[in-house]
Design an enzyme around this catalytic site. Structure first.
Site, short mmCIF file in Angstrom:
data_model
loop_
_atom_site.label_atom_id
_atom_site.label_comp_id
_atom_site.label_asym_id
_atom_site.label_seq_id
_atom_site.Cartn_x
_atom_site.Cartn_y
_atom_site.Cartn_z
N SER A 214 1.23 3.93 -2.97
CA SER A 214 0.94 5.51 -3.34
C SER A 214 2.13 6.31 -3.52
O SER A 214 1.75 7.31 -4.16
CB SER A 214 0.36 5.76 -1.48
OG SER A 214 1.54 5.53 -0.59
N LEU B 183 1.09 -1.37 0.16
CA LEU B 183 -0.04 0.07 0.02
C LEU B 183 1.00 1.26 0.09
O LEU B 183 0.62 2.06 -0.74
CB LEU B 183 -0.82 -0.07 1.06
CG LEU B 183 -1.77 1.45 1.58
CD1 LEU B 183 -2.72 1.42 0.14
CD2 LEU B 183 -2.57 0.94 2.57
N TYR B 184 1.85 1.38 0.98
CA TYR B 184 2.68 2.44 1.03
C TYR B 184 3.56 2.75 -0.37
O TYR B 184 3.32 3.84 -0.88
CB TYR B 184 3.88 2.30 2.13
CG TYR B 184 4.62 3.49 2.32
CD1 TYR B 184 4.20 4.67 2.55
CD2 TYR B 184 6.02 3.02 2.24
CE1 TYR B 184 5.30 5.60 2.76
CE2 TYR B 184 7.07 4.07 2.29
CZ TYR B 184 6.62 5.36 2.55
OH TYR B 184 7.66 6.20 2.91
N ALA B 185 4.14 1.48 -0.87
CA ALA B 185 4.81 1.76 -2.17
C ALA B 185 3.88 2.32 -3.16
O ALA B 185 4.31 2.92 -3.97
CB ALA B 185 5.50 0.23 -2.37
#
Length: 244
Positions: A157, A153-155
């Site tokens: 975004s 999710l972080y990557a």
């Protein structure tokens, strides 16, 4: 004459960690700095005081960088306080690390709200308001280059934010404006929440044999923001000690 004399700089996410190091260095080296923070006025005031004690000028501006109205107000306040911005560093971000099967709608809305939509809005205002010959620096992460469990999710975004910045670099060249990305590796700040064995494993995998420090990242940003960085555009600088 200091390196950033007569320049106005906006730094989002500037009350802590890497953003704080960048804002402080810009102020010490002559820039008038707008210190954006989301929810910690005391920390932001410390940054302003540190810059003032070094003979610089700074003002703290609260704002949630996932909200368009707050972003517009940040740029309005910067222009009223110090004039047209020359350096814009978009460092505000949030993170959630979970296995893919455990992610929720709320997780996605929070992370993409700031790291993707918020970045789009900040870069939009930056494109409209930055002075000719200015510098826009967007933060990404080394996680977009490394497929790590729990980081999807972080990557994702951050990868979307990379594309906004890289495409913008092609749109502003006629004005002499450069747009670049800085992607730190794991950096030792008060926001680093990792068990010590995991930290030691990362150190062992890093050719330079240590974690990054906020000053390492700030040095790279100031180079890109300076006159010496004038011929660097549309790049994603991995500031990570060589780990991939």
């Amino acid at each position: 004459m200091k390196r950033f004399s007569n320049k106005t700089a906006i730094v989002t996410g500037a009350s802590r960690g890497i953003g704080r190091a960048i804002a402080t260095r810009l102020g010490i080296e002559g820039a008038s700095v707008v210190v954006n923070y989301a929810g910690n006025p005391d920390k932001a005031a410390e940054v302003v005081k540190e810059i003032a004690d070094a003979g610089g000028m700074a003002v703290a501006v609260q704002g949630d960088m996932s909200k368009v109205d707050d972003i517009v107000r940040l740029f309005d306040t910067a222009e009223k306080a110090f004039g047209q911005p020359h350096v814009i560093v978009s460092a505000a971000a949030t993170s959630i690390f979970k296995l893919h099967a455990e992610l929720t709608t709320e997780d996605c809305e929070r992370v993409f709200g700031l790291n993707t939509l918020g970045v789009m809005y900040v870069l939009q205002q930056a494109a409209k308001r930055v002075a000719d010959g200015g510098r826009i620096i967007q933060f990404s992460t080394g996680a977009t280059k490394m497929a790590m469990p729990g980081a999807g999710l972080y990557a994702a975004s951050k990868a979307a934010g990379e594309q906004f910045a890289l495409c913008l670099s092609k749109e502003l060249g006629s004005r002499g404006v450069t747009v670049n990305l800085v992607s730190p590796g794991v950096t030792r700040t008060d926001g680093l929440i990792m068990p010590e064995p995991a930290i030691q494993q990362l150190i062992a995998q890093t050719p330079l044999g240590r974690l990054g420090e906020a000053a390492d990242i700030a040095d790279a940003v100031l180079f890109l923001a300076s006159e010496e960085g004038r011929w660097i555009n549309g790049q994603n600088l991995q500031v990570n000690g060589g780990i991939f």
